[in-house]
Enzyme design. Structure first.
Site, PDB file in Angstrom:
ATOM      1  N   CYS A 105       1.322  -2.567  10.460  1.00  0.00           N
ATOM      2  CA  CYS A 105      -0.171  -2.280   9.607  1.00  0.00           C
ATOM      3  C   CYS A 105       0.502   0.136   9.648  1.00  0.00           C
ATOM      4  CB  CYS A 105      -1.134  -2.506  10.002  1.00  0.00           C
ATOM      5  SG  CYS A 105      -2.677  -0.814   8.606  1.00  0.00           S
TER       6      CYS A 105
ATOM      7  N   HIS B  48      -4.367  -8.421   4.041  1.00  0.00           N
ATOM      8  CA  HIS B  48      -4.695  -7.945   4.642  1.00  0.00           C
ATOM      9  C   HIS B  48      -4.679  -6.598   4.145  1.00  0.00           C
ATOM     10  CE1 HIS B  48      -2.055  -4.866   7.977  1.00  0.00           C
ATOM     11  NE2 HIS B  48      -2.045  -4.344   6.628  1.00  0.00           N
ATOM     12  N   GLU B  49      -4.024  -6.669   3.128  1.00  0.00           N
ATOM     13  CA  GLU B  49      -4.613  -5.001   2.135  1.00  0.00           C
ATOM     14  C   GLU B  49      -5.906  -4.703   1.872  1.00  0.00           C
ATOM     15  OE1 GLU B  49      -2.714  -2.825   2.490  1.00  0.00           O
ATOM     16  OE2 GLU B  49      -0.613  -3.862   2.919  1.00  0.00           O
TER      17      GLU B  49
ATOM     18  N   HIS C 109      -8.263  -3.798   4.430  1.00  0.00           N
ATOM     19  CA  HIS C 109      -8.902  -2.698   4.181  1.00  0.00           C
ATOM     20  C   HIS C 109      -9.809  -2.087   3.315  1.00  0.00           C
ATOM     21  CE1 HIS C 109      -4.947  -0.911   6.825  1.00  0.00           C
ATOM     22  NE2 HIS C 109      -4.418  -1.842   6.456  1.00  0.00           N
TER      23      HIS C 109
HETATM   24 NI    NI Z   1      -2.196  -2.096   6.872  1.00  0.00          NI
END
Ligand code: NI
Length: 169
Positions: free
Chosen positions: A92, A134-135, A138
Site C-alpha cells: 500500500c 483493498h481500495e 480505504h
Molecule cells: Ni492502499
C-alpha cells in the site's frame, strides 16, 4: 499509516462534473502514476470522499499479474459472489516498504458511478477483485494490515521478495 484521515469513514460524493472533483481525480492519477501504484483512494491524499481509482497494465515481467482496466469508481458498493476467499500479497502506498498476506473474496460484483455520474456495474475475480477490495477498504478507514490473519506473513518487501523491486500499491 498513523494519519487519522486514513482511519475515517469517507463521505459519499453528491456533485458530479465539478471542478473540485476533476482536480481531485487529476491529483489522484498523478499520485498513483508517480508512485507506480495499482490503485489509490481519496483519503490517501487527505480527502475524505468515497472516490477510488485503480488500473494495471499487462506487464511482461509479471505474466501472472492480470491487467485491470483503468477505472474511476465513486460511491462504490461491493457484493461478494460466493464465500470463497483467497490469500494474496498486498502492499500500500500509505504503508510503504511492506507487504502482507491478506485474505480477500475471490469473486465479487462492484457497483458505483464514474466521474460523470454514469453507472458502473461489473463482476471481477482474482487480482482485479483484490485491488477493488483493498481500495474500497480505504474508504471505510481500513488499511490492509488489519486484514492480515497471520502476522508472521507481514514484513519488509525487500526482505520477503529480495531483488524483485516491487512497487508499493
Ligand atoms: Ni492502499
Amino acid at each position: 499509516m498513523g494519519d487519522p484521515r486514513l482511519l475515517a469513514v469517507c463521505e459519499p460524493v453528491s456533485a458530479f462534473g465539478t471542478p473540485e472533483l476533476e482536480t481531485l481525480l487529476a491529483d489522484m492519477r498523478d499520485t498513483m502514476r508517480h508512485l507506480n501504484g495499482a490503485g489509490l483512494a481519496a483519503p490517501q491524499i487527505g480527502v475524505g470522499l468515497r472516490v477510488v481509482i485503480f488500473g494495471v497494465e499487462a506487464n511482461p515481467r509479471y505474466p501472472e499479474a492480470q491487467a485491470v482496466p483503468f477505472t474511476v469508481l465513486i460511491n462504490p458498493r461491493l457484493e461478494p459472489l460466493g464465500a470463497e476467499m483467497e490469500d494474496g500479497w498486498e502492499g500500500c502506498l500509505s504503508v510503504p516498504g511492506l507487504r502482507g498476506l491478506v485474505p480477500r473474496y475471490r469473486r465479487l460484483r462492484y457497483t458505483g458511478v464514474d466521474e460523470r455520474g454514469d453507472r458502473i456495474d461489473r463482476e471481477a475475480s482474482d487480482f482485479h477483485a483484490r485491488v477493488v477490495q483493498h481500495e474500497v477498504d480505504h474508504l471505510d478507514g481500513i488499511l490492509y494490515p488489519r486484514r492480515i490473519r497471520d502476522l508472521t506473513q507481514f514484513g519488509f518487501t525487500e526482505t520477503l521478495f529480495p531483488g524483485q523491486n516491487l512497487a508499493d500499491d
